[in-house]
Design a protein around this motif. Structure first.
Motif, PDB file in Angstrom:
ATOM      1  N   GLN A  51      26.952  54.299 -80.633  1.00  0.00           N
ATOM      2  CA  GLN A  51      25.769  54.917 -79.662  1.00  0.00           C
ATOM      3  C   GLN A  51      25.289  53.666 -78.775  1.00  0.00           C
ATOM      4  OE1 GLN A  51      22.433  56.317 -81.716  1.00  0.00           O
ATOM      5  NE2 GLN A  51      21.108  56.465 -79.781  1.00  0.00           N
ATOM      6  N   LEU A  52      25.161  52.460 -79.865  1.00  0.00           N
ATOM      7  CA  LEU A  52      24.934  51.074 -78.987  1.00  0.00           C
ATOM      8  C   LEU A  52      25.926  50.557 -78.042  1.00  0.00           C
ATOM      9  CD1 LEU A  52      23.355  49.395 -82.256  1.00  0.00           C
ATOM     10  CD2 LEU A  52      22.218  50.605 -80.229  1.00  0.00           C
ATOM     11  N   ALA A  53      27.058  50.895 -78.363  1.00  0.00           N
ATOM     12  CA  ALA A  53      28.263  50.500 -77.436  1.00  0.00           C
ATOM     13  C   ALA A  53      28.082  51.425 -76.093  1.00  0.00           C
ATOM     14  CB  ALA A  53      29.437  51.013 -77.964  1.00  0.00           C
ATOM     15  N   ALA A  54      27.633  52.578 -76.257  1.00  0.00           N
ATOM     16  CA  ALA A  54      27.444  53.350 -75.087  1.00  0.00           C
ATOM     17  C   ALA A  54      26.314  52.816 -74.330  1.00  0.00           C
ATOM     18  CB  ALA A  54      27.140  54.705 -75.291  1.00  0.00           C
ATOM     19  N   SER A  55      25.016  52.425 -75.010  1.00  0.00           N
ATOM     20  CA  SER A  55      23.912  51.848 -74.472  1.00  0.00           C
ATOM     21  C   SER A  55      24.236  50.530 -73.592  1.00  0.00           C
ATOM     22  CB  SER A  55      22.742  51.536 -75.435  1.00  0.00           C
ATOM     23  OG  SER A  55      22.460  52.765 -76.010  1.00  0.00           O
ATOM     24  N   VAL A  56      25.317  50.027 -73.967  1.00  0.00           N
ATOM     25  CA  VAL A  56      25.637  48.836 -73.372  1.00  0.00           C
ATOM     26  C   VAL A  56      26.297  49.019 -72.118  1.00  0.00           C
ATOM     27  CG1 VAL A  56      27.247  46.540 -73.667  1.00  0.00           C
ATOM     28  CG2 VAL A  56      25.883  47.434 -75.618  1.00  0.00           C
ATOM     29  N   ASP A  57      27.012  49.881 -72.111  1.00  0.00           N
ATOM     30  CA  ASP A  57      27.806  50.272 -70.895  1.00  0.00           C
ATOM     31  C   ASP A  57      26.904  50.815 -69.858  1.00  0.00           C
ATOM     32  OD1 ASP A  57      30.244  49.819 -72.143  1.00  0.00           O
ATOM     33  OD2 ASP A  57      30.589  51.823 -72.694  1.00  0.00           O
ATOM     34  N   VAL A  58      25.806  51.625 -70.183  1.00  0.00           N
ATOM     35  CA  VAL A  58      24.762  52.027 -69.485  1.00  0.00           C
ATOM     36  C   VAL A  58      24.038  51.028 -68.879  1.00  0.00           C
ATOM     37  CG1 VAL A  58      22.630  53.255 -69.026  1.00  0.00           C
ATOM     38  CG2 VAL A  58      24.347  54.387 -70.542  1.00  0.00           C
ATOM     39  N   ALA A  59      23.707  50.156 -69.482  1.00  0.00           N
ATOM     40  CA  ALA A  59      22.936  48.912 -69.173  1.00  0.00           C
ATOM     41  C   ALA A  59      23.748  47.877 -68.198  1.00  0.00           C
ATOM     42  CB  ALA A  59      22.427  47.914 -70.339  1.00  0.00           C
ATOM     43  N   ARG A  60      24.947  47.789 -68.560  1.00  0.00           N
ATOM     44  CA  ARG A  60      25.853  47.062 -67.661  1.00  0.00           C
ATOM     45  C   ARG A  60      25.865  47.824 -66.228  1.00  0.00           C
ATOM     46  NH1 ARG A  60      30.368  45.230 -71.933  1.00  0.00           N
ATOM     47  NH2 ARG A  60      29.382  43.363 -72.661  1.00  0.00           N
ATOM     48  N   ALA A  61      26.125  49.142 -66.310  1.00  0.00           N
ATOM     49  CA  ALA A  61      26.005  49.861 -64.968  1.00  0.00           C
ATOM     50  C   ALA A  61      24.843  49.753 -64.085  1.00  0.00           C
ATOM     51  CB  ALA A  61      26.457  51.378 -65.323  1.00  0.00           C
ATOM     52  N   ASP A  62      23.863  49.696 -64.820  1.00  0.00           N
ATOM     53  CA  ASP A  62      22.402  49.473 -64.027  1.00  0.00           C
ATOM     54  C   ASP A  62      22.366  48.067 -63.378  1.00  0.00           C
ATOM     55  OD1 ASP A  62      21.938  51.867 -64.770  1.00  0.00           O
ATOM     56  OD2 ASP A  62      20.499  51.415 -66.820  1.00  0.00           O
ATOM     57  N   LEU A  63      23.032  47.026 -64.498  1.00  0.00           N
ATOM     58  CA  LEU A  63      22.959  45.723 -64.068  1.00  0.00           C
ATOM     59  C   LEU A  63      23.972  45.681 -62.391  1.00  0.00           C
ATOM     60  CD1 LEU A  63      22.543  42.635 -64.045  1.00  0.00           C
ATOM     61  CD2 LEU A  63      24.472  42.407 -65.770  1.00  0.00           C
ATOM     62  N   GLN A  64      25.035  46.234 -62.620  1.00  0.00           N
ATOM     63  CA  GLN A  64      25.845  46.188 -61.565  1.00  0.00           C
ATOM     64  C   GLN A  64      25.265  46.814 -60.259  1.00  0.00           C
ATOM     65  OE1 GLN A  64      28.803  44.748 -61.482  1.00  0.00           O
ATOM     66  NE2 GLN A  64      28.982  44.922 -59.323  1.00  0.00           N
ATOM     67  N   LEU A  65      24.394  48.092 -60.264  1.00  0.00           N
ATOM     68  CA  LEU A  65      23.991  48.544 -59.311  1.00  0.00           C
ATOM     69  C   LEU A  65      22.747  47.721 -58.796  1.00  0.00           C
ATOM     70  CD1 LEU A  65      23.461  51.073 -57.501  1.00  0.00           C
ATOM     71  CD2 LEU A  65      21.978  52.108 -59.158  1.00  0.00           C
ATOM     72  N   ALA A  66      22.191  47.248 -59.775  1.00  0.00           N
ATOM     73  CA  ALA A  66      20.755  46.049 -59.312  1.00  0.00           C
ATOM     74  C   ALA A  66      21.528  44.806 -58.437  1.00  0.00           C
ATOM     75  CB  ALA A  66      19.985  45.770 -60.466  1.00  0.00           C
ATOM     76  N   GLN A  67      22.548  44.435 -59.115  1.00  0.00           N
ATOM     77  CA  GLN A  67      23.215  43.285 -58.330  1.00  0.00           C
ATOM     78  C   GLN A  67      23.884  43.462 -56.917  1.00  0.00           C
ATOM     79  OE1 GLN A  67      23.437  40.280 -59.617  1.00  0.00           O
ATOM     80  NE2 GLN A  67      24.537  39.439 -57.615  1.00  0.00           N
ATOM     81  N   ASN A  68      24.281  44.968 -56.864  1.00  0.00           N
ATOM     82  CA  ASN A  68      24.764  45.264 -55.476  1.00  0.00           C
ATOM     83  C   ASN A  68      23.303  45.386 -54.530  1.00  0.00           C
ATOM     84  OD1 ASN A  68      27.424  45.176 -56.227  1.00  0.00           O
ATOM     85  ND2 ASN A  68      27.484  47.594 -56.718  1.00  0.00           N
ATOM     86  N   ASN A  69      22.647  46.294 -54.933  1.00  0.00           N
ATOM     87  CA  ASN A  69      21.338  46.167 -54.089  1.00  0.00           C
ATOM     88  C   ASN A  69      20.636  44.975 -53.649  1.00  0.00           C
ATOM     89  OD1 ASN A  69      21.454  48.972 -54.178  1.00  0.00           O
ATOM     90  ND2 ASN A  69      20.104  49.375 -55.898  1.00  0.00           N
ATOM     91  N   LEU A  70      20.866  43.981 -54.436  1.00  0.00           N
ATOM     92  CA  LEU A  70      20.277  42.849 -54.137  1.00  0.00           C
ATOM     93  C   LEU A  70      21.156  41.819 -53.119  1.00  0.00           C
ATOM     94  CD1 LEU A  70      18.197  40.193 -54.567  1.00  0.00           C
ATOM     95  CD2 LEU A  70      19.730  39.617 -56.602  1.00  0.00           C
ATOM     96  N   GLN A  71      22.436  42.042 -53.138  1.00  0.00           N
ATOM     97  CA  GLN A  71      23.261  41.612 -52.233  1.00  0.00           C
ATOM     98  C   GLN A  71      23.243  42.066 -50.737  1.00  0.00           C
ATOM     99  OE1 GLN A  71      27.142  41.888 -54.003  1.00  0.00           O
ATOM    100  NE2 GLN A  71      26.855  40.106 -55.535  1.00  0.00           N
ATOM    101  N   ARG A  72      22.807  43.376 -50.919  1.00  0.00           N
ATOM    102  CA  ARG A  72      22.888  44.186 -49.572  1.00  0.00           C
ATOM    103  C   ARG A  72      21.469  43.747 -48.853  1.00  0.00           C
ATOM    104  NH1 ARG A  72      25.434  48.467 -51.871  1.00  0.00           N
ATOM    105  NH2 ARG A  72      23.333  49.273 -52.853  1.00  0.00           N
ATOM    106  N   ALA A  73      20.464  43.519 -49.774  1.00  0.00           N
ATOM    107  CA  ALA A  73      19.111  43.223 -49.076  1.00  0.00           C
ATOM    108  C   ALA A  73      19.129  41.835 -48.668  1.00  0.00           C
ATOM    109  CB  ALA A  73      18.214  43.428 -50.326  1.00  0.00           C
ATOM    110  N   GLU A  74      20.001  40.884 -49.332  1.00  0.00           N
ATOM    111  CA  GLU A  74      19.980  39.407 -48.883  1.00  0.00           C
ATOM    112  C   GLU A  74      20.575  39.257 -47.617  1.00  0.00           C
ATOM    113  OE1 GLU A  74      20.306  37.091 -53.177  1.00  0.00           O
ATOM    114  OE2 GLU A  74      21.982  37.595 -52.261  1.00  0.00           O
ATOM    115  N   SER A  75      21.582  40.370 -47.105  1.00  0.00           N
ATOM    116  CA  SER A  75      22.399  40.165 -46.014  1.00  0.00           C
ATOM    117  C   SER A  75      21.581  40.890 -44.944  1.00  0.00           C
ATOM    118  CB  SER A  75      23.744  41.201 -45.847  1.00  0.00           C
ATOM    119  OG  SER A  75      23.264  42.566 -46.363  1.00  0.00           O
ATOM    120  N   LEU A  76      20.501  41.791 -45.218  1.00  0.00           N
ATOM    121  CA  LEU A  76      19.742  42.614 -44.198  1.00  0.00           C
ATOM    122  C   LEU A  76      18.380  41.716 -43.924  1.00  0.00           C
ATOM    123  CD1 LEU A  76      20.154  46.154 -44.989  1.00  0.00           C
ATOM    124  CD2 LEU A  76      21.308  44.865 -43.462  1.00  0.00           C
TER     125      LEU A  76
END
Length: 404
Positions: free
Chosen positions: A144-169
């Motif tokens: 269960q905790l391993a799955a939570s780690v995967d979810v948290a990493r996915a959220d991190l990846q999404l937040a990182q992409n949003n930040l990069q797009r915002a920096e370009s705009l």
């Protein structure tokens, strides 16, 4: 006329009556008198002959008498022991034990024992698994905790992409600086959630790892108090006992006086009870305290691991505590009675003297005398039991024995 007178005389004699018994008695008396006279003559002759040889006979008798007087004194063999280097040996007994007896229990929350992997008498390595506890619940938690780690990493990846797009705009004015800061904070929060999830997973995995009962060090398994199917936990106590490094020792109990003169590092010979084998050992530690009841302390003698050296057993030890110089006597020279041990010494005028002694080390070489003798005395070697103080003897020095 003469004829007639002689005839008359014979007739007169013949007419006289003769007593035969009286005649026999007279003859016996004459014989006795003759015998007594002859005996007297023989005695006188013998006395005269002894009188002539009296002086010479006296001179010959004197040395014979003196020799007889010398022969009346018993011949006694003596030795002059001197002083020799005698090893100081201390005898001790005690129990065998592990130098470091390590109890091993469960470090985690416990559970049901699935497998036990070792047996008593088996050597183990540090970190080796001794027993396995059921971990099915903990394994599900880890998944269960391993799955939570995967979810948290996915959220991190999404937040990182949003930040990069915002920096370009933001340079073209489509995104404000405030929106950019918000997206950066979202990315950082997502990264933090990843770290929390990973930490939770690692903690669960560590808990799972603690369900394995492992050897804390290299050593020898002494006891096993666990079986498959048993429920164990923090209060279960020691499940195994391990002799750290497989090192054994003899806990030798010694009087206070012996313990004081025993140096650390002294060599010892250890003999287990019921065995004729002798194992080398070394004193590696002395007890800093003395038992006030028994007035004894403990010397710990390290011995090599062996099938006959088992914890809980009993053994004796001969410990060499050093060397001292002392007279060395054979056992035949030392006597004892109600007053203690003693020897007979030949003193002045070849007179026997009793000398009390204190016996030290006894070995195949003899008995060391630590008190009572200087070593230059003439000590009676044998037959001391037939002598008495004050008796004069004829001393004879013992022949030197060949060196062993």
């Amino acid at each position: 006329m003469n004829y007639e007178s002689s005839k008359w005389s014979r007739e007169a004699i013949d007419d006289v009556p003769v007593d035969a018994e009286e005649l026999i008695r007279k003859r016996k008396r004459r014989r006795i008198i003759v015998a007594v006279v002859l005996i007297l003559l023989v005695l006188v002759a013998a006395w005269m002959m002894m009188g002539r040889g009296g002086d010479a006979g006296g001179e010959k008798a004197a040395p014979k008498m003196a020799a007889g007087q010398r022969g009346g004194m018993p011949a006694v063999t003596f030795i002059v022991p001197g002083r020799q280097d005698v090893p100081i040996m201390i005898s001790a007994t005690g129990s065998l034990a592990a130098v470091r007896d390590m109890p091993v229990g469960i470090a985690g929350e416990g559970g049901r024992v699935v497998r036990v992997l070792v047996e008593p008498g088996q050597s183990v390595r540090a970190g080796q698994v001794l027993a396995v506890v059921d971990r099915s619940v903990q394994a599900q938690q880890a998944s269960q905790l391993a799955a939570s780690v995967d979810v948290a990493r996915a959220d991190l990846q999404l937040a990182q992409n949003n930040l990069q797009r915002a920096e370009s705009l933001v340079g073209r004015g489509f995104i404000s600086r405030a929106d950019l800061d918000q997206k950066r904070a979202t990315r950082d929060a997502a990264a933090a959630r990843v770290r929390v999830a990973v930490a939770q997973l690692n903690a669960t995995r560590a808990q799972i790892g603690r369900l394995d009962i492992r050897a804390p060090t290299n050593g020898l398994v002494l006891t096993r108090n666990i079986e498959a199917g048993q429920i164990v936990g923090a209060g279960s106590g020691a499940l195994f006992r391990i002799a750290a490094g497989g090192e054994m020792e003899l806990m030798a109990r010694l009087p206070q006086s012996d313990l004081a003169r025993l140096p650390v590092g002294a060599q010892a010979q250890v003999t287990p009870v019921g065995s004729s084998n002798v194992y080398p050992g070394v004193v590696w530690q002395k007890s800093p305290v003395i038992d006030p009841a028994s007035r004894q302390g403990v010397a710990r003698i390290r011995v090599p691991l062996n099938n006959e050296i088992r914890p809980g057993g009993f053994a004796s030890a001969q410990i060499q505590a050093g060397v001292e110089r002392a007279p060395l006597l054979p056992e035949s020279a030392v006597l004892s009675d109600s007053r203690g041990s003693f020897v007979y010494v030949i003193g002045r005028n070849d007179t026997v003297e009793r000398r009390p002694v204190v016996i030290g080390q006894v070995s195949d070489r003899g008995m060391a005398i630590i008190q009572g003798l200087n070593g230059d005395e003439r000590v009676v070697q044998v037959a001391g039991a037939f002598l008495s103080p004050g008796q004069r003897v004829r001393p004879e020095r013992a022949q030197a024995q060949p060196a062993r």
